[in-house]
Motif scaffolding. Structure first.
Motif, PDB file in Angstrom:
ATOM      1  N   ALA A  90       0.823  -1.209   0.000  1.00 21.90           N
ATOM      2  CA  ALA A  90       0.000   0.000   0.000  1.00 21.90           C
ATOM      3  C   ALA A  90       0.856   1.257   0.000  1.00 21.90           C
ATOM      4  O   ALA A  90       0.424   2.318  -0.451  1.00 21.90           O
ATOM      5  CB  ALA A  90      -0.941   0.000   1.199  1.00 21.90           C
ATOM      6  N   ALA A  91       2.078   1.137   0.511  1.00 18.68           N
ATOM      7  CA  ALA A  91       3.016   2.259   0.530  1.00 18.68           C
ATOM      8  C   ALA A  91       4.074   2.108  -0.557  1.00 18.68           C
ATOM      9  O   ALA A  91       5.147   2.682  -0.476  1.00 18.68           O
ATOM     10  CB  ALA A  91       3.672   2.362   1.903  1.00 18.68           C
ATOM     11  N   CYS A  92       3.768   1.317  -1.573  1.00 16.77           N
ATOM     12  CA  CYS A  92       4.645   1.084  -2.729  1.00 16.77           C
ATOM     13  C   CYS A  92       5.856   0.212  -2.399  1.00 16.77           C
ATOM     14  O   CYS A  92       6.882   0.279  -3.087  1.00 16.77           O
ATOM     15  CB  CYS A  92       5.115   2.395  -3.353  1.00 16.77           C
ATOM     16  SG  CYS A  92       3.790   3.410  -4.027  1.00 16.77           S
ATOM     17  N   GLY A  93       5.743  -0.597  -1.360  1.00 12.17           N
ATOM     18  CA  GLY A  93       6.835  -1.511  -1.043  1.00 12.17           C
ATOM     19  C   GLY A  93       6.873  -2.703  -1.983  1.00 12.17           C
ATOM     20  O   GLY A  93       5.864  -3.059  -2.591  1.00 12.17           O
ATOM     21  N   VAL A  94       8.039  -3.312  -2.119  1.00  9.91           N
ATOM     22  CA  VAL A  94       8.201  -4.492  -2.973  1.00  9.91           C
ATOM     23  C   VAL A  94       8.667  -5.676  -2.133  1.00  9.91           C
ATOM     24  O   VAL A  94       9.292  -5.507  -1.087  1.00  9.91           O
ATOM     25  CB  VAL A  94       9.210  -4.242  -4.117  1.00  9.91           C
ATOM     26  CG1 VAL A  94       8.731  -3.118  -5.008  1.00  9.91           C
ATOM     27  CG2 VAL A  94      10.597  -3.914  -3.568  1.00  9.91           C
ATOM     28  N   THR A  95       8.355  -6.867  -2.599  1.00 15.67           N
ATOM     29  CA  THR A  95       8.773  -8.096  -1.921  1.00 15.67           C
ATOM     30  C   THR A  95       9.784  -8.824  -2.795  1.00 15.67           C
ATOM     31  O   THR A  95       9.504  -9.122  -3.959  1.00 15.67           O
ATOM     32  CB  THR A  95       7.565  -9.018  -1.661  1.00 15.67           C
ATOM     33  OG1 THR A  95       6.619  -8.328  -0.826  1.00 15.67           O
ATOM     34  CG2 THR A  95       8.014 -10.299  -0.966  1.00 15.67           C
ATOM     35  N   LEU A  96      10.956  -9.097  -2.245  1.00 19.67           N
ATOM     36  CA  LEU A  96      12.015  -9.787  -2.963  1.00 19.67           C
ATOM     37  C   LEU A  96      12.296 -11.131  -2.306  1.00 19.67           C
ATOM     38  O   LEU A  96      12.109 -11.289  -1.095  1.00 19.67           O
ATOM     39  CB  LEU A  96      13.294  -8.939  -2.976  1.00 19.67           C
ATOM     40  CG  LEU A  96      13.156  -7.524  -3.550  1.00 19.67           C
ATOM     41  CD1 LEU A  96      14.494  -6.804  -3.499  1.00 19.67           C
ATOM     42  CD2 LEU A  96      12.623  -7.566  -4.974  1.00 19.67           C
ATOM     43  N   ASN A  97      12.737 -12.086  -3.094  1.00 22.13           N
ATOM     44  CA  ASN A  97      12.990 -13.435  -2.599  1.00 22.13           C
ATOM     45  C   ASN A  97      14.481 -13.680  -2.391  1.00 22.13           C
ATOM     46  O   ASN A  97      15.302 -13.350  -3.262  1.00 22.13           O
ATOM     47  CB  ASN A  97      12.428 -14.468  -3.588  1.00 22.13           C
ATOM     48  CG  ASN A  97      10.921 -14.378  -3.715  1.00 22.13           C
ATOM     49  OD1 ASN A  97      10.214 -14.229  -2.712  1.00 22.13           O
ATOM     50  ND2 ASN A  97      10.416 -14.450  -4.935  1.00 22.13           N
ATOM     51  N   LYS A  98      14.797 -14.250  -1.262  1.00 22.78           N
ATOM     52  CA  LYS A  98      16.180 -14.558  -0.935  1.00 22.78           C
ATOM     53  C   LYS A  98      16.759 -15.546  -1.942  1.00 22.78           C
ATOM     54  O   LYS A  98      16.115 -16.510  -2.342  1.00 22.78           O
ATOM     55  CB  LYS A  98      16.254 -15.143   0.482  1.00 22.78           C
ATOM     56  CG  LYS A  98      17.666 -15.478   0.954  1.00 22.78           C
ATOM     57  CD  LYS A  98      17.634 -16.015   2.368  1.00 22.78           C
ATOM     58  CE  LYS A  98      19.036 -16.417   2.832  1.00 22.78           C
ATOM     59  NZ  LYS A  98      19.018 -16.954   4.220  1.00 22.78           N
ATOM     60  N   GLY A  99      17.987 -15.301  -2.359  1.00 22.26           N
ATOM     61  CA  GLY A  99      18.674 -16.190  -3.275  1.00 22.26           C
ATOM     62  C   GLY A  99      18.430 -15.896  -4.741  1.00 22.26           C
ATOM     63  O   GLY A  99      19.047 -16.521  -5.611  1.00 22.26           O
ATOM     64  N   VAL A 100      17.543 -14.925  -5.035  1.00 18.56           N
ATOM     65  CA  VAL A 100      17.210 -14.595  -6.423  1.00 18.56           C
ATOM     66  C   VAL A 100      18.038 -13.390  -6.880  1.00 18.56           C
ATOM     67  O   VAL A 100      18.222 -12.427  -6.136  1.00 18.56           O
ATOM     68  CB  VAL A 100      15.712 -14.293  -6.573  1.00 18.56           C
ATOM     69  CG1 VAL A 100      15.385 -13.865  -8.003  1.00 18.56           C
ATOM     70  CG2 VAL A 100      14.887 -15.505  -6.178  1.00 18.56           C
TER      71      VAL A 100
END
Length: 205
Positions: A90-100
């Protein structure tokens, strides 16, 4: 009756104030073409995510990702070992995956740290990014206009019209993956395929 109104109206006022406050921090950015994201970013890198943790931000809680920097594609030639993003989408955050491994573009904060948002969403790294980044760099003097209506037109020779916005799959479409808007020898700009040499480029449209 007055007692009932006091009990009900006051909580409603508080709820409305809370919603207005939340709305002030809501994500309002519109997805730009990856070339525009690259050209307007402070930094572009290839990096691998190695860890994640929550940290306190000035206006909102943030997520910090520890990264292994693989290559600097744009920006200051210095080490980047972390990136920050908002803690919620909602605050423009992103989700990243470990090891990628990711292709990441973002803005430099006043303290020099790299901030990433969904406005310039990181993408899993592909070999084609090596070519695309060079094409994007060559086209930073061009302007990509997003077509949001049935009838669209360019307003000048240095513009490229981005019509894939209207297909409903504008985030992951083939146009973004394969094409860049590059300036030609006559000063005008046109779409070219990623694998084609700009001298023999394929005119997209």
């Amino acid at each position: 009756m007055m007692s009932w109104m006091k009990c009900c109206v006051f909580p409603l006022v508080l709820l409305c104030m809370w919603q207005l406050q939340e709305g002030a921090h809501a994500c309002t950015c519109i997805y730009d073409h990856p070339q525009t994201q690259f050209c307007q970013s402070d930094v572009a890198i290839k990096a691998k995510v190695v860890a994640k943790k929550a940290v306190g931000g000035k206006y909102d809680n943030e997520i910090k990702y520890d990264i292994k920097l693989i290559k600097i594609l744009k920006g200051p030639n210095r080490p980047f070992d972390t990136i920050c993003t908002a803690s919620s989408s909602a605050a423009c955050g992103v989700t990243l995956n470990k090891g990628v491994q990711y292709y990441i573009t973002g803005k430099l904060k006043p303290d020099g740290s790299l901030y990433v948002s969904s406005c310039n969403s990181p993408l899993p790294w592909k070999s084609s990014h090596n070519i695309l980044v060079e094409r994007y760099r060559m086209g930073c003097d061009c302007k990509i206009n997003r077509c949001t209506a049935v009838l669209c037109d360019i307003t000048g020779p240095t513009e490229c019209l981005w019509t894939d916005w209207m297909t409903g799959n504008w985030v992951n479409n083939e146009h973004d993956k394969q094409c860049a808007c590059i300036k030609r020898r006559d000063g005008s700009c046109s779409w070219y395929q990623e694998a084609a040499s700009p001298k023999k480029g394929y005119l997209k449209g």
